[in-house]
Design an enzyme around this catalytic site. Structure first.
Site, PDB file in Angstrom:
ATOM      1  N   ASP A   1      37.914  42.074  41.131  1.00 47.79           N
ATOM      2  CA  ASP A   1      39.222  42.083  40.093  1.00 47.79           C
ATOM      3  C   ASP A   1      38.385  41.203  38.821  1.00 47.79           C
ATOM      4  O   ASP A   1      37.277  40.752  38.553  1.00 47.79           O
ATOM      5  CB  ASP A   1      40.239  40.963  40.777  1.00 47.79           C
ATOM      6  CG  ASP A   1      41.247  40.904  39.818  1.00 47.79           C
ATOM      7  OD1 ASP A   1      42.471  41.286  39.340  1.00 47.79           O
ATOM      8  OD2 ASP A   1      41.929  39.632  39.863  1.00 47.79           O
ATOM      9  N   SER A   2      39.299  41.216  37.757  1.00 49.20           N
ATOM     10  CA  SER A   2      39.105  40.216  36.588  1.00 49.20           C
ATOM     11  C   SER A   2      38.896  38.715  37.023  1.00 49.20           C
ATOM     12  O   SER A   2      38.487  37.718  36.192  1.00 49.20           O
ATOM     13  CB  SER A   2      40.276  40.351  35.473  1.00 49.20           C
ATOM     14  OG  SER A   2      41.322  39.578  36.033  1.00 49.20           O
TER      15      SER A   2
ATOM     16  N   TYR B   1      42.431  41.497  31.999  1.00 45.39           N
ATOM     17  CA  TYR B   1      41.901  42.705  32.110  1.00 45.39           C
ATOM     18  C   TYR B   1      43.270  44.032  31.349  1.00 45.39           C
ATOM     19  O   TYR B   1      43.468  44.680  30.505  1.00 45.39           O
ATOM     20  CB  TYR B   1      42.420  43.326  33.667  1.00 45.39           C
ATOM     21  CG  TYR B   1      40.222  43.525  33.663  1.00 45.39           C
ATOM     22  CD1 TYR B   1      39.569  42.523  32.953  1.00 45.39           C
ATOM     23  CD2 TYR B   1      40.177  44.109  34.950  1.00 45.39           C
ATOM     24  CE1 TYR B   1      38.064  42.753  33.870  1.00 45.39           C
ATOM     25  CE2 TYR B   1      38.560  43.605  34.908  1.00 45.39           C
ATOM     26  CZ  TYR B   1      37.733  43.546  34.407  1.00 45.39           C
ATOM     27  OH  TYR B   1      36.239  43.655  35.065  1.00 45.39           O
ATOM     28  N   GLY B   2      44.429  42.772  31.395  1.00 46.03           N
ATOM     29  CA  GLY B   2      46.044  43.363  31.588  1.00 46.03           C
ATOM     30  C   GLY B   2      46.295  43.773  29.603  1.00 46.03           C
ATOM     31  O   GLY B   2      46.912  44.906  29.209  1.00 46.03           O
TER      32      GLY B   2
ATOM     33  N   CYS C   1      42.949  44.699  42.129  1.00 47.92           N
ATOM     34  CA  CYS C   1      43.081  44.431  40.221  1.00 47.92           C
ATOM     35  C   CYS C   1      43.819  46.017  40.550  1.00 47.92           C
ATOM     36  O   CYS C   1      43.638  47.221  40.209  1.00 47.92           O
ATOM     37  CB  CYS C   1      42.012  44.580  39.995  1.00 47.92           C
ATOM     38  SG  CYS C   1      42.136  45.026  38.147  1.00 47.92           S
TER      39      CYS C   1
ATOM     40  N   THR D   1      45.634  46.831  37.276  1.00 44.09           N
ATOM     41  CA  THR D   1      45.250  47.614  35.805  1.00 44.09           C
ATOM     42  C   THR D   1      43.621  47.992  36.056  1.00 44.09           C
ATOM     43  O   THR D   1      44.050  49.228  35.402  1.00 44.09           O
ATOM     44  CB  THR D   1      44.668  46.529  34.780  1.00 44.09           C
ATOM     45  OG1 THR D   1      45.959  44.891  35.394  1.00 44.09           O
ATOM     46  CG2 THR D   1      44.559  46.337  33.893  1.00 44.09           C
TER      47      THR D   1
ATOM     48  N   GLU E   1      45.271  31.799  36.655  1.00 37.93           N
ATOM     49  CA  GLU E   1      43.702  31.260  36.448  1.00 37.93           C
ATOM     50  C   GLU E   1      43.753  30.090  36.107  1.00 37.93           C
ATOM     51  O   GLU E   1      42.583  28.946  36.726  1.00 37.93           O
ATOM     52  CB  GLU E   1      43.239  31.812  34.949  1.00 37.93           C
ATOM     53  CG  GLU E   1      43.246  33.723  35.938  1.00 37.93           C
ATOM     54  CD  GLU E   1      41.803  33.994  36.355  1.00 37.93           C
ATOM     55  OE1 GLU E   1      41.252  33.037  36.704  1.00 37.93           O
ATOM     56  OE2 GLU E   1      41.984  35.107  37.597  1.00 37.93           O
TER      57      GLU E   1
ATOM     58  N   CYS F   1      50.343  43.288  39.968  1.00 37.62           N
ATOM     59  CA  CYS F   1      49.555  41.959  39.704  1.00 37.62           C
ATOM     60  C   CYS F   1      49.157  41.697  40.707  1.00 37.62           C
ATOM     61  O   CYS F   1      49.614  40.572  41.544  1.00 37.62           O
ATOM     62  CB  CYS F   1      49.654  41.405  38.804  1.00 37.62           C
ATOM     63  SG  CYS F   1      48.224  40.245  38.119  1.00 37.62           S
ATOM     64  N   THR F   2      47.695  41.166  41.370  1.00 40.18           N
ATOM     65  CA  THR F   2      47.035  40.760  41.896  1.00 40.18           C
ATOM     66  C   THR F   2      46.857  39.684  41.913  1.00 40.18           C
ATOM     67  O   THR F   2      47.212  38.350  42.989  1.00 40.18           O
ATOM     68  CB  THR F   2      45.544  41.418  42.656  1.00 40.18           C
ATOM     69  OG1 THR F   2      45.386  41.267  41.510  1.00 40.18           O
ATOM     70  CG2 THR F   2      45.396  42.236  43.397  1.00 40.18           C
ATOM     71  N   HIS F   3      47.207  38.393  40.968  1.00 37.36           N
ATOM     72  CA  HIS F   3      47.605  36.957  40.478  1.00 37.36           C
ATOM     73  C   HIS F   3      48.830  37.146  41.009  1.00 37.36           C
ATOM     74  O   HIS F   3      48.985  35.521  41.209  1.00 37.36           O
ATOM     75  CB  HIS F   3      47.261  36.768  39.296  1.00 37.36           C
ATOM     76  CG  HIS F   3      46.132  37.032  38.359  1.00 37.36           C
ATOM     77  ND1 HIS F   3      45.602  37.986  38.795  1.00 37.36           N
ATOM     78  CD2 HIS F   3      45.001  35.591  38.164  1.00 37.36           C
ATOM     79  CE1 HIS F   3      44.373  37.907  37.810  1.00 37.36           C
ATOM     80  NE2 HIS F   3      44.089  36.405  38.167  1.00 37.36           N
TER      81      HIS F   3
HETATM   82  N1  DGL Z   1      44.829  40.866  38.796  1.00 35.75           N
HETATM   83  C1  DGL Z   1      44.963  41.864  37.535  1.00 35.75           C
HETATM   84  C2  DGL Z   1      45.944  42.536  38.349  1.00 35.75           C
HETATM   85  O1  DGL Z   1      46.433  43.321  38.954  1.00 35.75           O
HETATM   86  C3  DGL Z   1      44.148  42.149  36.312  1.00 35.75           C
HETATM   87  C4  DGL Z   1      45.099  40.832  35.789  1.00 35.75           C
HETATM   88  C5  DGL Z   1      44.958  40.776  34.536  1.00 35.75           C
HETATM   89  O2  DGL Z   1      43.437  39.966  33.966  1.00 35.75           O
HETATM   90  O3  DGL Z   1      45.495  40.661  33.501  1.00 35.75           O
HETATM   91  O4  DGL Z   1      46.411  43.610  37.552  1.00 35.75           O
END
Ligand code: DGL
Length: 277
Positions: free
Chosen positions: A17-18, A49-50, A80, A82, A159, A191-193
């Site tokens: 992931d990012s 990454y988004g 991730c 994205t 983060e 989004c995995t966050h």
């Molecule tokens: N956690 C990632 C996702 O699921 C990336 C989020 C990011 O870095 O913007 O999209």
């Protein structure tokens, strides 16, 4: 079965992931597949990454997959959304091992579990802009109405570890206001966050809306994929030896502490690597 083929079963799974978001997927893999070892890469130097272009995300994903391959993984989980949206189908034909993303499993469960056919998706600008969830949901449920909302500030807040901070709650209220009159009964945490903000999102959305975390179905999908490819670690003795290793492109100490706080085990080390080299 040849020795090397047998050995492959004991190889780790590569997860990336990012940043820390993919840990929500790693956590689910640890829970559902406790015998499998994991090598995790968090691209902490290049998060988020988004907001980046498809070309950039494809390039980053290729670099990370090459790194994970060099560590001898037997399968890749793109943890991730994205990267799953932008890079997975582009990279899949180049792969010599199984690869799975998070979008397809999440879209399937949402499409099948909605009662009124109205589904919300929150994710990065890249994921929501790509319309990939709408496309995937319509494969299972062509009449579903899908409403997307990009929530770009969620990733830096997570983060930073501000999971229940008043600032995060305020930001979440503003983003989620979009769904106030929408009558959705299902909301995909695309989004995995975002599963790390689950309790805040739950409070704002109320109990009537089903929150879908694609991590659960991704781990189930991974299990099937490993079995189909005869790569599942089915050795009873091996069970106790599952190992978890972590690599990042920046801020290793911060990552290590965060990972220890959300995973079911203490992380002794997150190793810094130069992914561009
Ligand atoms: N956690 C990632 C996702 O699921 C990336 C989020 C990011 O870095 O913007 O999209």
């Amino acid at each position: 079965m040849s020795k090397s083929f047998e050995d492959k079963k004991y190889a780790p799974i590569g997860v990336f992931d990012s940043g820390v978001g993919g840990l929500t997927v790693a956590r689910e893999i640890m829970r559902q597949l406790p015998q499998e070892s994991i090598i995790y890469f968090g691209d902490t130097a290049r998060v988020p990454y988004g907001s980046k272009s498809k070309e950039t995300i494809v390039r980053y994903s290729r670099q990370i997959i090459h790194f994970l391959e060099s560590k001898g993984v037997k399968a890749i989980v793109v943890a991730c959304n994205t990267a799953s949206a932008f890079a997975l189908e582009e990279i899949r034909p180049e792969m010599r091992m199984p690869i799975i993303g998070v979008v397809k499993p999440g879209a399937k469960v949402a499409a099948e579990s909605t009662v009124n056919g109205r589904i919300g998706v929150i994710g990065t600008e890249g994921t929501v802009g790509s319309q990939i969830y709408t496309e995937m949901i319509h494969r299972h449920n062509p009449n579903a109405v899908v409403l997307g909302k990009a929530c770009p500030l969620f990733v830096p807040l997570v983060e930073e570890g501000w999971l229940k901070d008043p600032v995060t709650i305020e930001v979440a209220k503003r983003y989620l206001a979009t769904f106030q009159e929408s009558e959705i009964d299902t909301l995909i945490l695309g989004c995995t966050h975002y599963p790390l903000l689950r309790s805040t999102i739950r409070e704002i959305m109320g109990d009537e809306v089903n929150l879908v975390n694609p991590a659960y179905e991704t781990a189930q999908g991974l299990k099937c994929l490993l079995e189909q490819n005869q790569l599942a670690n089915d050795s009873k003795e091996q069970k106790t030896f599952a190992t978890y290793r972590f690599f990042v492109s920046d801020a290793a100490e911060k990552f290590k502490n965060f990972a220890s706080s959300i995973l079911p085990c203490e992380i002794k080390e997150a190793r810094l690597i130069h992914i561009e080299e």
